[in-house]
Each structure stands twice: as C-alpha cells, then as structure tokens.
Design a protein around this motif. Structure first.
Motif, PDB file in Angstrom:
ATOM      1  N   THR A   1       0.821  -1.207   0.000  1.00  0.00           N
ATOM      2  CA  THR A   1       0.000   0.000   0.000  1.00  0.00           C
ATOM      3  C   THR A   1       0.855   1.257   0.000  1.00  0.00           C
ATOM      4  O   THR A   1       0.597   2.211  -0.746  1.00  0.00           O
ATOM      5  N   PHE A   2       1.885   1.271   0.830  1.00  0.00           N
ATOM      6  CA  PHE A   2       2.728   2.442   0.979  1.00  0.00           C
ATOM      7  C   PHE A   2       3.969   2.405   0.086  1.00  0.00           C
ATOM      8  O   PHE A   2       4.885   3.198   0.253  1.00  0.00           O
ATOM      9  N   ARG A   3       3.980   1.485  -0.857  1.00  0.00           N
ATOM     10  CA  ARG A   3       5.075   1.324  -1.816  1.00  0.00           C
ATOM     11  C   ARG A   3       6.422   1.143  -1.116  1.00  0.00           C
ATOM     12  O   ARG A   3       7.407   1.815  -1.422  1.00  0.00           O
ATOM     13  N   ARG A   4       6.445   0.228  -0.170  1.00  0.00           N
ATOM     14  CA  ARG A   4       7.680  -0.134   0.512  1.00  0.00           C
ATOM     15  C   ARG A   4       8.198  -1.419  -0.137  1.00  0.00           C
ATOM     16  O   ARG A   4       8.052  -2.517   0.389  1.00  0.00           O
ATOM     17  N   THR A   5       8.775  -1.281  -1.311  1.00  0.00           N
ATOM     18  CA  THR A   5       9.117  -2.434  -2.143  1.00  0.00           C
ATOM     19  C   THR A   5      10.124  -3.366  -1.474  1.00  0.00           C
ATOM     20  O   THR A   5       9.952  -4.588  -1.470  1.00  0.00           O
ATOM     21  N   ALA A   6      11.195  -2.808  -0.916  1.00  0.00           N
ATOM     22  CA  ALA A   6      12.208  -3.642  -0.269  1.00  0.00           C
ATOM     23  C   ALA A   6      11.630  -4.395   0.917  1.00  0.00           C
ATOM     24  O   ALA A   6      11.960  -5.566   1.154  1.00  0.00           O
TER      25      ALA A   6
END
Length: 349
Positions: A112-117
């Motif tokens: 949702t918060f684009r925390r890909t790692a």
C-alpha cells in the motif's frame, strides 16, 4: 482504494506517528518504545524492548497492539523497515501474515505504501501474495495502483493472481485506470486477461482511454483487447475517446485496429455525433468517411454534422432520450433489487 478508517487514501501518506500501546498487562512505556522503534527502524531498540516483553511481563511483541490497530510488525512494514520486519518474523517468531484490526497483513501494508524492499523481505519469509484486505484488494492491486513495476513482478513470480477481482476491478484495470503502462505490460506478460471486467463498468481498454494513457491503450490492443467491447451501458472505447478532448491519436488507433464507428450508444448516437458535440472537428473529420450517413442530417458534411449536433433542437432530443433512459435504468435497478441482485441494482442507479 480502501476505507479511510483502515487503509490510506493516499499511497504516500505514512501511518499515524502517534500510535500508542493498547495492550493490557504490559509495561506501557516499554510497549510504546517498541512501537516507535519499529516505526523508526531502530533495530537495536526493537530487539531490546521485544526481549524485555518476552521475559514474562506481558504478551510479547506479537501481542502488542497500537491505537491505530497495528502491531510492531505491521508498523514496521508500513514505514518500510525491512530489517525490523526480518527480526520480528525470523528471530521473534511473529507470524508474517498477522492481521491488523482492519484485516491488513504486513505485506498488504508494505504494498500500500510502496515499501518495495520491505515487501520483498516479507515475501522471502513466506508472506501470502494473495492476501486480501477488507475491500478485496491484494498486494498486486496496490502495486498496480502505485505503479510499482518491481513489486508487481516480484508478486507475480511468487504466485500472485493477475486476475484477482476487487471493488476496483482486476490489477490490470487498476493499472490502466492509473495510467501505469510498465505495470500493464508486466501484468499482460503474466497472463492478465485484457478483456476481463470485474466490479466496474469499464473494460481495461476503456479505462486506459479514461486515464489518457495512449501507451496503455496500445499495449492492451496488442494483447488482444476487444476494441468494440464496452461497459454494461454499451459505452465502447471509441465513444469514450470521442467524448473527451485531445483524443485524436486514440480515435485514429482504435479505427486502425477495427473499432466500429457505426455502433450506437444507449441514446442511439454514433461516435461522430459525440465528437461533434465536443466540437472536436479533427475527430469528426477522421470519423466522417467511415460513418454511415444519418438521414436526419440534411447537410452531410463535417461542418453540417457539427452544426446539427450543436443545434438547440438536437440537444433537446438528446436530453429527452437521456431522461427516458434514466427512468428505464431506475426500473431495471428496482427489479434487480427485488430479486436481490444488488451488484446490478447499484450499477443501474
């Protein structure tokens, strides 16, 4: 995409920093320190406070909830703290798919918060790529919404369902609506159906036109999208393009790929009439040679069509037809409600 109470309305908004402890029977100061350390990514403090809680004074790090309904793991995921997530899951044994009070898993929050790692870290620890939030969105829906091609690819490799349906449709519909061609390309590569429609009136192709993404539209057509398929009310991609300004390249491409300019809409209008109503003369010029002649327009020319469609008489007829259609839809909606077909009833309103 989700309700404000449980999920963010913006993909960039961080979780509330004022989360405090709600669990009973534990040292509130230690708990508050743990939650803040998880949000801040303070690995040493997380380890110390978690060990203190595990020593017997409370429920342990996994049983501590914040006032925003999230545990330390979920707060770490939402704030993009992969090292903290790894410690909490691997070393402290907190379930990787534990749910917040609103039903979000850490992976859903990371996506949702684009925390890909962080999402990649959670997937390595066995997080479910098909987990659903309260609105039926998967992590892949959120990757599509945010235009996160890297995460979308990773999720698909881990078994995410490219055709999963939510309140916003499939991930492909979401990516097209948000004008993210990179994600559209990845989804198509992994077998997303360019013609599947779910819980929405537009096809992915129509969604790409609505979002103004010519690149998305081209990708969908090349993947086999039906250029004449519309929504439940018959709004074809060509009609949608003609109803917007500055869409000449869209109209040309649709016609090149077989869009039929002689399919009427629910009011009986042809695309050329809609284009003329928006005074898009260049679009009318492109449609004119391939449109069947309309007998009520005596001056069958580009200028004649524009003049007729913008006359007071024509506008009044369209208004009357629209009223009739709305009444018919209301009746259909009422009938659908009576037979408990609530999805159809909503669409008819």
């Amino acid at each position: 995409m989700s309700s404000a109470a449980c999920s963010p309305s913006s993909s960039s908004a961080p979780p509330p920093p004022s989360c405090t402890a709600t669990a009973s029977g534990v040292d509130a100061i230690v708990v508050d320190a743990l939650l803040r350390a998880a949000m801040d990514g303070d690995l040493d403090l997380v380890a110390r406070t978690a060990a203190e809680l595990k020593s017997g004074r409370g429920t342990g790090a996994g049983g501590v909830w914040s006032t925003c309904g999230r545990t330390a793991l979920q707060l770490a995921a939402a704030n993009g703290r992969p090292h903290v997530c790894r410690l909490l899951v691997r070393d402290l044994g907190i379930p990787v798919d534990s749910r917040s009070s609103c039903g979000d898993t850490p992976l859903l929050l990371a996506a949702t918060f684009r925390r890909t790692a962080t999402a990649a870290c959670l997937l390595e620890r066995g997080a479910d790529p098909r987990a659903l939030d309260s609105d039926g969105h998967t992590p892949l829906h959120w990757a599509a919404y945010n235009g996160d091609r890297e995460l979308a690819t990773l999720l698909l490799k881990r078994g995410a369902n490219a055709g999963a349906a939510s309140l916003r449709g499939t991930p492909l519909q979401v990516a097209a609506t948000r004008a993210h061609p990179d994600v559209v390309a990845v989804l198509l590569l992994y077998g997303a159906d360019p013609n599947k429609v779910a819980n929405i009136v537009f096809t992915p192709l129509a969604s790409s036109i609505a979002s103004g993404s010519l690149e998305c539209m081209k990708l969908l057509i090349e993947a086999g999208a039906n250029v004449n398929a519309g929504g439940f009310n018959g709004t074809t991609p060509l009609f949608l393009a003609c109803s917007r300004r500055g869409t000449l390249p869209f109209v040309k491409r649709l016609l090149e790929d077989g869009a039929n300019p002689n399919i009427p809409d629910e009011l009986g209008r042809l695309p050329v009439e809609v284009a003329a109503a928006h005074t898009e003369t260049e679009v009318v010029e492109v449609l004119f040679p391939v449109t069947r002649r309309l007998p009520m327009i005596l001056d069958w020319s580009v200028a004649g069509i524009v003049r007729f469609v913008n006359s007071a008489t024509y506008k009044e007829e369209v208004k009357k037809a629209s009223w009739i259609m709305k009444d018919e839809l209301k009746q259909q909606g009422y009938s659908a409600f009576k037979r408990k077909d609530y999805d159809a009833a909503i669409l008819m309103q």
